[in-house]
Design an enzyme around this catalytic site. Structure first.
Site, short mmCIF file in Angstrom:
data_model
loop_
_atom_site.label_atom_id
_atom_site.label_comp_id
_atom_site.label_asym_id
_atom_site.label_seq_id
_atom_site.Cartn_x
_atom_site.Cartn_y
_atom_site.Cartn_z
N ALA A 24 0.80 -1.24 0.00
CA ALA A 24 0.00 0.00 0.00
C ALA A 24 0.83 1.28 0.00
CB ALA A 24 -0.94 -0.01 1.19
N SER A 25 2.12 1.20 -0.27
CA SER A 25 2.92 2.43 -0.19
C SER A 25 2.78 3.30 -1.43
CB SER A 25 4.39 2.08 0.03
OG SER A 25 4.85 1.30 -1.05
N SER A 48 6.74 -3.55 1.57
CA SER A 48 7.90 -4.45 1.73
C SER A 48 9.21 -3.71 1.53
CB SER A 48 7.80 -5.64 0.78
OG SER A 48 7.75 -5.21 -0.54
N ASP A 74 7.31 -8.59 4.12
CA ASP A 74 7.25 -9.24 2.81
C ASP A 74 6.18 -10.31 2.92
OD1 ASP A 74 7.58 -10.96 0.67
OD2 ASP A 74 9.77 -10.77 0.64
N ASN A 101 -3.62 -6.68 -2.18
CA ASN A 101 -3.33 -5.84 -3.34
C ASN A 101 -1.91 -6.01 -3.89
OD1 ASN A 101 -3.47 -3.19 -5.02
ND2 ASN A 101 -1.79 -2.83 -3.57
N SER A 153 -6.57 -9.20 -12.10
CA SER A 153 -6.27 -8.32 -13.24
C SER A 153 -7.10 -8.79 -14.43
CB SER A 153 -4.79 -8.45 -13.58
OG SER A 153 -4.54 -7.92 -14.87
N TYR A 166 2.44 -13.82 -15.07
CA TYR A 166 1.56 -12.83 -14.41
C TYR A 166 0.09 -13.23 -14.62
CZ TYR A 166 -0.52 -8.25 -13.25
OH TYR A 166 -1.27 -7.23 -12.70
N ALA A 169 -0.84 -16.25 -12.48
CA ALA A 169 -1.00 -15.91 -11.06
C ALA A 169 -2.32 -15.16 -10.84
CB ALA A 169 0.18 -15.06 -10.59
N ILE A 199 -4.34 0.45 -15.51
CA ILE A 199 -4.49 1.59 -14.59
C ILE A 199 -3.18 2.38 -14.63
CG2 ILE A 199 -5.03 2.27 -12.21
CD1 ILE A 199 -7.30 0.60 -13.57
P1 NAD Z 1 2.70 -0.99 -7.98
O1 NAD Z 1 3.91 -1.68 -8.50
O2 NAD Z 1 2.69 0.49 -7.97
O3 NAD Z 1 2.34 -1.50 -6.51
C1 NAD Z 1 2.51 -2.83 -6.11
C2 NAD Z 1 2.98 -2.80 -4.68
O4 NAD Z 1 3.10 -4.15 -4.19
C3 NAD Z 1 4.36 -2.14 -4.54
O5 NAD Z 1 4.33 -1.16 -3.53
C4 NAD Z 1 5.26 -3.30 -4.15
O6 NAD Z 1 6.36 -2.91 -3.34
C5 NAD Z 1 4.27 -4.19 -3.40
N1 NAD Z 1 4.80 -5.55 -3.25
C6 NAD Z 1 5.36 -6.32 -4.20
N2 NAD Z 1 5.79 -7.47 -3.65
C7 NAD Z 1 5.48 -7.43 -2.33
C8 NAD Z 1 5.68 -8.31 -1.24
N3 NAD Z 1 6.31 -9.49 -1.40
N4 NAD Z 1 5.25 -7.95 -0.01
C9 NAD Z 1 4.60 -6.76 0.18
N5 NAD Z 1 4.41 -5.87 -0.84
C10 NAD Z 1 4.85 -6.20 -2.07
O7 NAD Z 1 1.50 -1.54 -8.86
P2 NAD Z 1 -0.05 -1.16 -8.90
O8 NAD Z 1 -0.35 -0.80 -10.30
O9 NAD Z 1 -0.41 -0.25 -7.81
O10 NAD Z 1 -0.68 -2.61 -8.63
C11 NAD Z 1 -1.37 -2.98 -7.46
C12 NAD Z 1 -2.07 -4.29 -7.73
O11 NAD Z 1 -2.98 -4.14 -8.81
C13 NAD Z 1 -1.13 -5.43 -8.14
O12 NAD Z 1 -1.57 -6.63 -7.60
C14 NAD Z 1 -1.28 -5.45 -9.64
O13 NAD Z 1 -0.95 -6.70 -10.18
C15 NAD Z 1 -2.73 -5.13 -9.79
N6 NAD Z 1 -3.13 -4.61 -11.08
C16 NAD Z 1 -2.54 -3.49 -11.58
C17 NAD Z 1 -2.95 -3.03 -12.81
C18 NAD Z 1 -2.35 -1.80 -13.43
O14 NAD Z 1 -2.61 -1.57 -14.63
N7 NAD Z 1 -1.60 -0.99 -12.73
C19 NAD Z 1 -3.94 -3.70 -13.53
C20 NAD Z 1 -4.51 -4.83 -12.97
C21 NAD Z 1 -4.09 -5.27 -11.75
#
Ligand code: NAD
Length: 258
Positions: A24-25, A48, A74, A101, A153, A166, A169, A199
């Protein structure tokens, strides 16, 4: 009007619902944290690696008077997850909503994906989901109430070339959601899933303007999605208005999949 004293603040914190959001950062997770905080939830903000961003967000929300705990763990590591839940419960007395998330992505031809890369993809998305949900469920079962919302996704629904690991998963997250929803229904716990389209976050920073234009062309609403739009749907799934919704996959994709 006088400011609530420390004792009142503590009481207020225990009266509110608590959400734990993984990853969530930044990006979608940070938007979810903001939206839940603004809607009267205590927020456990998991991260993480990006400590600076997590603490910045915690500070931003705390300054507005929201109760936020940033916690480094993590999610693939069970011990770290166990400690995070323990601390979260200690801080807010319970966890009512879990938003799974956290995620990673990678673009690679199937034949070039290494075993380590495959394992990491499954670990973050599937083992992380398993770990966090397994620690949340006992609290929810004991209260006969709870919500788990998983972030899948669009690629888990339709598949993406050069993202086989991806997509695999993310499809597994949909299966997990449906099975767990059936198992936990009698305990009044709703398990749902959102499947965002593309997104506008760091995760898609690799897309050039041409690639973005192609994706937009295939999207009836003619644009990419915003993190807040995912967050608002998750907030709805966590609300009482969604008490009769479980095991569902909500597409947030501007009509990309119709
Ligand atoms: P992002 O990369 O900005 O955020 C993902 C976050 O997950 C990061 O802060 C990362 O440090 C954290 N993370 C990764 N591995 C981790 C672990 N082992 N422990 C704890 N935290 C961990 O990406 P986002 O776009 O904000 O994506 C958020 C979610 O939405 C993800 O699951 C992504 O697959 C999904 N998603 C994103 C999109 C898109 O287009 N951005 C589309 C569909 C789904």
């Amino acid at each position: 009007m006088t400011e609530p004293n420390l004792c009142d603040q503590r009481k207020m914190r225990f009266m509110k619902k608590t959400v734990l959001i993984t990853g969530a950062s930044r990006g979608i997770g940070a938007s979810i944290a903001r939206v839940f905080a603004e809607n009267n939830y205590n927020v456990i903000l998991n991260y993480s690696k990006s400590e600076k961003e997590a603490l910045y967000l915690q500070n931003e929300l705390s300054k507005k008077g929201y109760s936020v705990l940033a916690y480094k763990a993590d999610i693939t590591k069970r011990k770290e997850v166990a400690a995070m839940f323990e601390e979260g419960i200690k801080a807010f007395s319970t966890i009512d909503v879990l938003v799974n998330n956290a995620g990673i992505s990678q673009q690679k031809l199937f034949t070039d994906i290494t075993e380590d890369e495959w394992d990491r993809m499954m670990d973050v998305h599937i083992k992380g989901l398993f770990n966090c949900s397994q620690y949340a469920v006992p609290y929810m079962v004991s209260k006969k109430k709870g919500k788990i919302i998983n972030v899948s996704s669009i690629w888990g629904m339709v598949g993406a070339s050069c993202e086989v690991h991806y997509s695999t998963a993310k499809a597994a997250i949909i299966g997990f959601t449906k099975a767990l929803a059936k198992e936990l229904g009698p305990s009044n716990i709703q398990v749902n899933c959102v499947a965002p389209g593309v997104i506008d976050t760091e995760m898609n920073a690799f897309l050039d303007e041409e690639a973005k234009a192609c994706l937009i062309e295939d999207t009836p609403l003619m644009r990419l999605g915003r993190p807040e739009e995912v967050a608002q749907n998750i907030l709805y799934l966590a609300s009482e208005g969604a008490d009769f919704i479980t095991g569902q996959v909500i597409g947030i994709n501007g009509g990309f999949v119709i």
